[in-house]
Scaffold this active site. Structure first.
Site, short mmCIF file in Angstrom:
data_model
loop_
_atom_site.label_atom_id
_atom_site.label_comp_id
_atom_site.label_asym_id
_atom_site.label_seq_id
_atom_site.Cartn_x
_atom_site.Cartn_y
_atom_site.Cartn_z
N HIS A 55 16.19 -37.13 -7.24
CA HIS A 55 15.27 -37.49 -6.16
C HIS A 55 13.87 -36.93 -6.37
O HIS A 55 13.13 -36.75 -5.42
CB HIS A 55 15.85 -37.03 -4.82
CG HIS A 55 17.19 -37.61 -4.54
ND1 HIS A 55 17.37 -38.92 -4.17
CD2 HIS A 55 18.43 -37.07 -4.64
CE1 HIS A 55 18.67 -39.16 -4.03
NE2 HIS A 55 19.33 -38.05 -4.31
N GLU B 238 7.69 -14.99 -10.89
CA GLU B 238 7.16 -13.69 -10.46
C GLU B 238 6.57 -12.89 -11.62
O GLU B 238 5.52 -12.29 -11.49
CB GLU B 238 8.31 -12.81 -9.90
CG GLU B 238 8.66 -13.04 -8.48
CD GLU B 238 9.76 -12.08 -8.02
OE1 GLU B 238 9.58 -11.42 -7.00
OE2 GLU B 238 10.82 -11.99 -8.69
N ASN C 130 -1.86 1.80 5.67
CA ASN C 130 -1.02 0.71 5.19
C ASN C 130 -0.72 -0.16 6.40
O ASN C 130 -0.21 0.36 7.40
CB ASN C 130 0.26 1.30 4.58
CG ASN C 130 1.32 0.26 4.31
OD1 ASN C 130 1.02 -0.92 4.17
ND2 ASN C 130 2.57 0.68 4.26
N GLY C 131 -1.04 -1.45 6.34
CA GLY C 131 -0.77 -2.32 7.48
C GLY C 131 -1.99 -3.15 7.81
O GLY C 131 -2.91 -3.28 7.01
N CYS D 271 0.85 -1.19 0.00
CA CYS D 271 0.00 0.00 0.00
C CYS D 271 0.89 1.24 0.00
O CYS D 271 1.87 1.32 0.72
CB CYS D 271 -0.94 0.07 1.19
SG CYS D 271 -2.12 -1.26 1.25
N ARG E 271 4.12 -0.52 -4.75
CA ARG E 271 3.78 -1.06 -3.43
C ARG E 271 2.45 -1.81 -3.44
O ARG E 271 2.10 -2.49 -2.47
CB ARG E 271 3.69 0.06 -2.40
CG ARG E 271 4.97 0.85 -2.25
CD ARG E 271 4.80 1.94 -1.24
NE ARG E 271 4.64 1.41 0.09
CZ ARG E 271 5.62 1.11 0.93
NH1 ARG E 271 6.86 1.35 0.56
NH2 ARG E 271 5.39 0.62 2.11
N TRP F 126 -2.76 -2.68 -1.71
CA TRP F 126 -2.48 -4.11 -1.88
C TRP F 126 -3.34 -4.79 -0.82
O TRP F 126 -3.11 -4.66 0.37
CB TRP F 126 -0.99 -4.37 -1.62
CG TRP F 126 -0.57 -5.77 -1.96
CD1 TRP F 126 -0.12 -6.22 -3.16
CD2 TRP F 126 -0.55 -6.91 -1.08
NE1 TRP F 126 0.17 -7.56 -3.10
CE2 TRP F 126 -0.08 -8.01 -1.84
CE3 TRP F 126 -0.90 -7.11 0.25
CZ2 TRP F 126 0.06 -9.28 -1.29
CZ3 TRP F 126 -0.75 -8.39 0.80
CH2 TRP F 126 -0.27 -9.45 0.02
N LYS G 166 12.53 -15.40 -10.40
CA LYS G 166 12.34 -14.29 -11.36
C LYS G 166 11.30 -14.67 -12.40
O LYS G 166 10.41 -13.90 -12.72
CB LYS G 166 13.65 -13.95 -12.10
CG LYS G 166 14.72 -13.23 -11.35
CD LYS G 166 14.42 -11.81 -10.99
CE LYS G 166 13.66 -11.70 -9.73
NZ LYS G 166 14.24 -11.56 -8.47
N GLU H 267 16.91 -18.41 -7.61
CA GLU H 267 16.64 -17.02 -7.94
C GLU H 267 16.13 -16.89 -9.38
O GLU H 267 15.20 -16.14 -9.66
CB GLU H 267 17.91 -16.18 -7.71
CG GLU H 267 17.84 -14.72 -8.10
CD GLU H 267 16.73 -13.91 -7.42
OE1 GLU H 267 16.10 -14.39 -6.48
OE2 GLU H 267 16.47 -12.79 -7.88
N LYS I 79 6.27 -4.68 -3.99
CA LYS I 79 7.72 -4.54 -3.83
C LYS I 79 8.14 -4.61 -2.37
O LYS I 79 9.16 -5.17 -2.03
CB LYS I 79 8.13 -3.20 -4.44
CG LYS I 79 9.60 -2.90 -4.39
CD LYS I 79 10.30 -3.62 -5.48
CE LYS I 79 11.79 -3.50 -5.42
NZ LYS I 79 12.46 -4.65 -6.02
#
Ligand code: G6P
Length: 614
Positions: free
Chosen positions: A510, A494, A101-102, A2, A27, A75, A491, A487, A609
Site C-alpha cells: 500500500h 537515531e 532543566n525544563g 539538560c 541528557r 539540550w 535505532k 524499533e 536520553k
C-alpha cells in the site's frame, strides 16, 4: 534533558562538577557551563557552546578555585545552542547565577514585567527570566535567597529543576524541582546535587530524591533542609543508592551502546531473577500479585509510552490480547494526554519508561489517574518520578542505560510485559497450562539465546559494511515482529541519520513498495512463526523489484535464506518471545552502520536520553 550538577563542601568543586557533567552528558550536549564562588567571594560563570570537553578546553586558564558550584549541560529549548544561551545565567547584578532543566511557560509575561522594572536580558532563554525574577523579589523585599526562590517559583508556570547560587551566601545552593528530576547526595560535611544519581555515586550512597514542589537548601554548615513551595519544612526520606560505579563506566567497550547490547544476557537474567522460575513452573512479579484483581477484572488495558518504550507497548498488546483476552490500546503519551481519551474507573493503564522521567508519559499518568484508572509503571531507573507516581509497578532492573539509543531497557521491558501477560492469562484461565509452561521455559532461555546471537557480531558487522552509503532503509515485520521492524528502523535513524521506516510487511503493497529498487535495502524480520508463509511472499515481492534483503530468520531456516541477500539467525523460540531475540541483530546492525559512518552513537545529534520537556 539538560543535566544539572551541584557541589558544596570542603573539596574543589570544579573537578567534581566536570566529572558529573560528563556522566550527565547523555541528557543533552548543545552547550555547557559552570558557576563557582571562589575563595575571594566572586561568583564566576564560564560557558561554552558544544560538549563538556569544549567547556573544559575554554576554561583551562581560568580561576577555577572554589568549594561551591553548579554546572549544566544543555539540550536547547528556548534559544539556539550558543554560548550566550548556555547556562548558568547571571542575574542583572551578577549577584545570582542559575541553572535550569525544563521550560518556564509564562516566561514571556514575566520578562515583560521585569523589563518594565528596568531589567535587561543577555540571552533568549526562559531560564534567565527566572533568575532575574528571583533577584527582583529578593532586592525589592530584602528577602533571603530561599524565600526569594520560593516566591519566584510560585509565579512560574511550567517544569523545572533548578539550582541557584548567591554571591552573598557562599555556603548555600538552593535547588527546586517540579516535573524534572533532582537528587541530593549526602556526604560527610559535603553535599551533592544532580539530575540523576550517576554524578553522586562515587562519593556517597545516601540520597534524597526531591519530590515535585520541593525546595532543597544544601548548606555547607547547616546540612540539607527541604521545604515545600508553600514554605513547610519536610523531613526528607534518605534512600540508599543501588547504583555502582562500574555500571556507569564503559568497561572496555568502545561505546556505552555496544556495552549495553552485550550485557543483555546478564541484565535480562537479573531482570527475571526471582520472577521467572522454571523449577516451580511459574512467573511472579510482586507489583502484579498485590494488584491482580485490578488486572483480572480490567475491561481494558491502555499502554502509554514514548519512543522505544512505545514499541515495547505494541508487543505487549499482542501478548496481552493473545494470553489474557483483554483489549489493549497502545498510545503515544504525547497524543493521549492532549486528546480527550475515554478512561473509565477500572481501566488499567500501563506506563512504560526507561528513565521514569519522560514528561509526556508523566502527564499521561496524571490524566489517567485523575479519571480513576489504576496505573502500573514499568521503569528502569529506581526512584524516578514515574514509579513514584504510579499506584504500583515493577522495575526492569537492567542497570543504568547511558547510550541514547535504548537497547537493554527495551528487551527488559518486553520481557516484563510478557511475564505480565502470562500472569494475567493464568489468573483468568485464558492461557493453557502447556502454553504457559512453554513460554516460561523460553523466557528462562532468553539470556543464552541472546548470547548465541551476539556471537554473530562479526557477520552483522560485515553486513553493515555494505550499507554505509545508502540514504534509506525499509524494515518489515509481521505480528509480534512488526513492532521490531519499527524499533529496528528507529535505532538506525537515531544513530546513523539514515532515513528508515518500519512497516507491517503486508502493508508494503500500500505504499512503500513504490520505493523498492536495487538501491533500497529492506530488513525483513522473518522468524518461523504464524505468519512465516505470508512473509515469504512479501520477500518475493521485494526481490521481484530487485530490493536488497537482509533477513532475520530462525536457525535452520532454508526458504527465506534462499531468497535473502544476507541472513542473520536467531534461535527457535515461542512466537511471543521472538521479539526479544530478533531485535538484537537490528541493534547491532544500526550500531555498526553508525560507527562506520563516523557517527557518535552514544550522543546522536539533537537527541537526549531523558526527555523531560514535552
Ligand atoms: C528518548 C530516548 C529514547 C526513549 C524515549 C522514551 O527519545 O532517546 O531512547 O525510548 O525517550 O524514554 P523513556 O525513558 O520514557 O523510555
Amino acid at each position: 534533558m539538560c543535566g544539572i550538577v551541584g557541589y558544596v563542601g570542603k573539596r574543589d568543586a570544579y573537578p567534581i562538577l566536570m566529572k558529573g557533567l560528563h556522566r550527565l552528558e547523555y541528557r543533552g550536549y548543545d552547550s555547557a557551563g559552570v558557576a563557582l564562588i571562589n575563595s575571594t567571594g566572586n561568583l564566576l560563570v564560564y560557558k561554552a557552546k558544544g560538549k563538556v570537553s569544549a567547556l573544559e578546553e575554554a576554561v583551562k586558564d581560568k580561576d577555577l578555585k572554589g568549594s561551591i558550584g553548579i554546572a549544566h549541560t544543555r539540550w536547547a529549548t528556548h534559544g539556539e545552542p550558543n554560548q550566550r544561551n548556555a547556562h548558568p545565567h547571571y542575574s542583572e547584578t551578577e549577584q545570582l547565577a542559575i541553572i535550569h532543566n525544563g521550560i518556564i511557560e509564562n516566561y514571556a509575561t514575566l520578562k515583560q514585567g521585569l523589563k518594565q522594572q528596568g531589567y535587561t536580558f543577555r540571552s533568549d532563554t526562559d531560564t534567565e527570566v527566572l533568575v532575574q525574577l528571583i533577584e527582583y523579589l529578593k532586592v525589592k523585599d530584602n528577602l533571603d535567597l530561599p524565600t526569594a526562590v520560593q516566591l519566584a517559583l510560585n509565579q512560574v508556570v511550567g517544569a523545572y529543576a533548578i539550582a541557584v547560587l548567591d554571591k552573598s551566601c557562599p555556603d548555600l545552593i538552593v535547588a527546586a524541582r517540579k516535573s524534572s528530576p533532582l537528587v541530593v547526595g549526602l556526604g560527610q560535611d559535603e553535599y551533592f546535587l544532580a539530575s540523576d544519581a550517576t554524578p553522586i555515586v562515587e562519593y556517597t550512597d545516601k540520597v534524597i530524591y526531591l519530590d515535585d514542589g520541593d525546595i532543597a537548601l544544601l548548606d555547607r554548615k547547616k546540612g540539607v533542609r527541604i521545604r515545600t513551595l508553600s514554605n513547610i519544612e519536610k523531613t526528607p526520606e534518605i534512600k540508599r543508592l543501588e547504583l555502582t560505579l562500574s555500571q556507569i563506566e564503559k568497561g572496555g567497550y568502545d561505546h556505552f551502546m555496544l556495552k549495553e547490547i552485550f550485557e543483555q544476557p546478564d541484565m535480562l537474567r537479573i531482570c527475571m531473577s526471582g520472577r521467572v522460575n522454571v523449577e516451580l513452573n511459574n512467573v511472579t512479579i510482586a507489583g502484579f500479585i498485590d494488584n491482580k484483581e485490578r488486572f483480572v477484572n480490567a475491561k481494558r488495558i491502555i499502554i502509554t509510552a514514548c519512543g522505544t518504550s512505545w514499541h515495547a507497548g505494541l508487543i505487549a498488546m499482542y501478548a496481552i490480547e493473545e494470553f489474557a483476552h483483554i483489549p489493549v490500546e497502545v498510545e503515544y503519551s504525547s497524543e493521549f494526554r492532549y486528546r480527550k481519551p475515554v478512561i473509565n474507573e477500572g481501566d488499567v493503564v500501563i506506563a512504560i519508561s526507561q528513565s521514569g522521567e519522560t514528561a509526556d508519559t508523566l502527564a499521561a499518568i496524571e490524566l489517567a489517574k485523575s479519571k480513576g484508572a489504576f496505573i502500573f509503571g514499568i521503569c528502569n531507573v529506581v526512584g524516578a518520578s514515574i514509579p513514584r507516581t504510579a499506584h504500583s509497578g515493577c522495575y526492569t532492573h537492567v542497570g543504568p542505560e547511558i547510550g541514547v539509543a535504548s537497547t537493554k531497557a527495551f528487551t527488559a521491558q518486553v520481557t516484563v510485559l510478557t511475564m505480565l501477560a502470562l500472569m494475567i492469562g493464568r489468573e483468568k484461565g485464558t492461557i493453557t497450562e502447556e502454553k504457559y509452561l512453554s513460554i516460561v521455559s523460553e523466557l528462562s532461555r532468553v539470556p543464552e539465546n541472546i548470547r548465541s546471537i551476539l556471537k554473530q557480531n562479526d557477520i552483522i558487522k560485515e553486513v553493515a559494511s555494505h550499507f554505509t552509503k545508502v540514504n534509506n532503509f525499509i524494515y518489515l515485520g509481521r505480528g509480534y515482529n512488526f513492532p521490531i521492524a519499527n524499533e529496528g528502523a528507529l535505532k538506525l535513524k537515531e544513530i546513523s541519520y539514515i532515513h528508515a521506516e518500519g512497516y507491517p510487511a503486508a502493508e508494503m503493497k500500500h505504499g512503500p513498495i513504490a520505493l523498492i529498487s536495487e538501491q533500497m535495502p529492506v530488513v525483513v524480520v522473518a522468524p518461523r512463526c504464524g505468519t512465516y508463509e505470508k512473509i515469504i511472499s512479501n520477500i518475493q515481492e521485494i526481490k521481484a523489484r530487485k530490493g536488497k534483503v537482509i533477513a532475520v530468520v530462525t536457525e535452520g531456516d532454508v526458504e527465506v535464506s534462499k531468497l535473502a541477500d544476507y541472513t542473520i539467525t536467531i534461535p527457535e523460540t515461542e512466537e511471543c518471545v521472538t521479539p526479544i531475540l530478533s531485535v538484537v541483530p537490528l541493534q547491532l546492525l544500526a550500531y555498526h552502520i553508525a560507527v562506520m559512518k563516523g557517527c557518535n552513537v552514544d550522543q546522536p545529534r539533537n537527541l537526549a536520553k531523558s526527555v523531560t520537556v514535552e
